[in-house]
Design a protein around this motif. Structure first.
Motif: not given
Lengths: 115, 116
Positions: A6-12, A74-85, A109-113
């Motif tokens: 997983q190429l990014d450990s953190h994504v904001s 196998f990249h994961l995408t979502k058009p519009s992030a929500h706080m609950s993501d 990968t830790t996702l921060t919204v």
């Protein structure tokens, strides 16, 4: 042998903007690929899976992923992030062969919204 | 359907002790896998049980052993506990389908083991 990176450990991202979580894999066998999400103090929940059918896979909560064999991605995408993501996301590879089942997880990968 | 259940939720042990963790698979599933998830890391595969036998094993020492019962439930045993065994232990169940491949795994909430 198989491995997942997983190429990014953190994504904001900001709420309402697109999400991209990157995953590369290697496998000696034809793989099944999965994305799981883990919320704090919760179990792992399956978002989506690829098992050799359509290369563009749609999952729950608006997430989708595209299997690209030539790029072993196998990249994961979502058009519009929500706080609950906001959560930890894991890419997983499992050999799709007899006696398969030994799954290899990426480091997450830790996702921060942000609001 | 209760899904995958694990017990206990939390456990505190001291070095050198032995521990047993338990898992009940999702209804209809016949395969149980165990994973160790250290803090800040992804789950690591320990082993998998099918038809009451260990079918696959990851890179874990013999101190880690398991069992599967006729009702498909499973136990994970760890002997001679080390500080480094402190982790979240996850159980996952799946169903062996035609052709020998497995459907996706369903995970339990885990058992948090702390070794002091």
């Amino acid at each position: 042998a198989q491995s997942v990176t997983q190429l990014d450990s953190h994504v904001s991202v900001s709420e309402g903007t697109p999400v991209l979580l990157r995953c590369n894999y290697s496998s000696s066998y034809s793989p099944s690929l999965f994305w799981y999400v883990q919320h704090p103090n919760k179990g792992l929940q399956l978002l989506l899976k690829y098992t050799s059918a359509a290369t563009l896979v749609k999952g729950i909560n608006g997430f989708e992923a595209e299997f690209k064999k030539s790029e072993t991605s196998f990249h994961l995408t979502k058009p519009s992030a929500h706080m609950s993501d906001a959560a930890e996301y894991f890419c997983v590879v499992t050999p799709r062969s007899t006696n398969a089942g030994k799954s290899t997880f990426g480091d997450g990968t830790t996702l921060t919204v942000k609001p | 359907d209760a899904g995958v259940t694990q017990s206990p939720t939390h456990l505190i042990k001291t070095r050198g002790q032995q521990v047993t963790l338990r898992c009940s698979p999702k209804s209809g599933h016949d395969t149980v896998s165990w994973y160790q998830q250290a803090l800040g890391q992804g789950p690591q595969f320990i082993f998998q049980y099918y038809e009451e036998e260990e079918r696959q094993r990851g890179n874990f020492p013999d101190r880690f052993s398991g069992h599967q019962f006729p009702n498909y439930s499973s136990e994970l045993n760890v002997n001679a506990l080390l500080l480094g065994d402190s982790a979240l232990y996850l159980c996952a169940s799946s169903l062996l389908i035609a052709g020998g491949s497995y459907n996706e795994q369903f995970f339990g909430p885990g058992t948090r083991l702390t070794v002091l």
